[in-house]
Every structure is written in C-alpha cells, then in structure tokens.
Write a protein that holds these residues in place. Structure first.
Motif, mmCIF file in Angstrom:
data_model
loop_
_atom_site.group_PDB
_atom_site.id
_atom_site.type_symbol
_atom_site.label_atom_id
_atom_site.label_comp_id
_atom_site.label_asym_id
_atom_site.label_seq_id
_atom_site.Cartn_x
_atom_site.Cartn_y
_atom_site.Cartn_z
ATOM 1 N N GLU A 13 2.299 -3.360 -2.562
ATOM 2 C CA GLU A 13 1.360 -2.244 -2.437
ATOM 3 C C GLU A 13 1.483 -1.594 -1.052
ATOM 4 O O GLU A 13 1.550 -0.365 -0.940
ATOM 5 C CB GLU A 13 -0.067 -2.757 -2.675
ATOM 6 C CG GLU A 13 -1.116 -1.662 -2.767
ATOM 7 C CD GLU A 13 -0.871 -0.653 -3.876
ATOM 8 O OE1 GLU A 13 -1.221 0.519 -3.684
ATOM 9 O OE2 GLU A 13 -0.335 -1.027 -4.940
ATOM 10 N N GLN A 14 1.522 -2.415 -0.020
ATOM 11 C CA GLN A 14 1.653 -1.886 1.341
ATOM 12 C C GLN A 14 2.991 -1.181 1.533
ATOM 13 O O GLN A 14 3.067 -0.140 2.192
ATOM 14 C CB GLN A 14 1.500 -3.024 2.361
ATOM 15 C CG GLN A 14 0.055 -3.491 2.494
ATOM 16 C CD GLN A 14 -0.073 -4.771 3.304
ATOM 17 O OE1 GLN A 14 0.794 -5.633 3.256
ATOM 18 N NE2 GLN A 14 -1.163 -4.892 4.037
ATOM 19 N N LYS A 16 4.678 0.359 -0.807
ATOM 20 C CA LYS A 16 4.552 1.650 -1.495
ATOM 21 C C LYS A 16 3.789 2.652 -0.651
ATOM 22 O O LYS A 16 4.130 3.832 -0.600
ATOM 23 C CB LYS A 16 3.803 1.468 -2.825
ATOM 24 C CG LYS A 16 4.704 1.142 -3.996
ATOM 25 C CD LYS A 16 3.883 1.154 -5.285
ATOM 26 C CE LYS A 16 4.442 0.191 -6.315
ATOM 27 N NZ LYS A 16 3.429 -0.259 -7.271
ATOM 28 N N GLN A 17 2.716 2.170 0.002
ATOM 29 C CA GLN A 17 1.900 3.043 0.847
ATOM 30 C C GLN A 17 2.702 3.558 2.032
ATOM 31 O O GLN A 17 2.562 4.715 2.436
ATOM 32 C CB GLN A 17 0.646 2.290 1.306
ATOM 33 C CG GLN A 17 -0.366 2.081 0.178
ATOM 34 C CD GLN A 17 -1.410 1.018 0.508
ATOM 35 O OE1 GLN A 17 -1.182 0.111 1.291
ATOM 36 N NE2 GLN A 17 -2.568 1.126 -0.114
ATOM 37 N N SER A 20 5.127 6.238 0.632
ATOM 38 C CA SER A 20 4.457 7.499 0.310
ATOM 39 C C SER A 20 3.964 8.192 1.579
ATOM 40 O O SER A 20 3.991 9.419 1.666
ATOM 41 C CB SER A 20 3.314 7.290 -0.688
ATOM 42 O OG SER A 20 2.271 6.552 -0.100
ATOM 43 N N ASP A 41 -3.265 5.042 6.370
ATOM 44 C CA ASP A 41 -3.245 4.957 4.907
ATOM 45 C C ASP A 41 -2.957 3.540 4.406
ATOM 46 O O ASP A 41 -2.983 3.296 3.208
ATOM 47 C CB ASP A 41 -2.180 5.906 4.339
ATOM 48 C CG ASP A 41 -2.621 7.365 4.367
ATOM 49 O OD1 ASP A 41 -3.779 7.629 4.747
ATOM 50 O OD2 ASP A 41 -1.805 8.227 4.021
ATOM 51 N N ILE A 42 -2.622 2.639 5.310
ATOM 52 C CA ILE A 42 -2.234 1.283 4.909
ATOM 53 C C ILE A 42 -3.216 0.256 5.462
ATOM 54 O O ILE A 42 -3.170 -0.076 6.651
ATOM 55 C CB ILE A 42 -0.802 0.951 5.386
ATOM 56 C CG1 ILE A 42 0.180 2.076 4.995
ATOM 57 C CG2 ILE A 42 -0.343 -0.389 4.785
ATOM 58 C CD1 ILE A 42 1.570 1.919 5.582
#
Length: 69
Positions: A13-14, A16-17, A20, A41-42
């Motif tokens: 998840e991190q 991906k963040q 992005s 954002d992370i």
C-alpha cells in the motif's frame, strides 16, 4: 538492525502511494516541496524515508537494466 529497520520496510500500500505521489506531483515542482507533499500522502513515512526509497528503487532499476546485457 536498530531503529532504522522500520523505515526500510514498505507495505504494498505504501509503495503504491509513493508511486502515485510521484505521478501526482510533477518533477517540475520545488524538490523539497514535492517530497514533503509525497510524504504527506503516505501514513507512517517521512520525507527522508520517501527519498531513500526512491533512490533505492532507481538504483535497482539501473542495476536491472545493466544486468540484461
């Protein structure tokens, strides 16, 4: 070992963040502002964590390209 280990562990998840965030905030931005924004954002990652991760990934990509000869 030690306290630094946590900053080296990135969940999917991190990761991906981070990816992005790199797309969301253009390289044309002020470098410091860009990394502050990406890190914002992370959850659980600092600006420094993000920069180190980015450099590591870039080195791995370069190494992968080099090894394909």
């Amino acid at each position: 070992g030690g306290a630094d280990d946590a900053s080296l562990v990135w969940s999917q998840e991190q990761q991906k963040q981070l990816e992005s965030g790199l797309k969301k905030y253009p390289a044309a931005m002020d470098k410091n502002e860009r990394w502050v924004a990406i890190a914002g954002d992370i959850p659980g990652k600092t600006k420094k964590d993000c920069i180190l991760r980015y450099k590591k990934l870039r080195e791995e990509l370069q190494a992968a390209k080099t090894n394909k000869k």
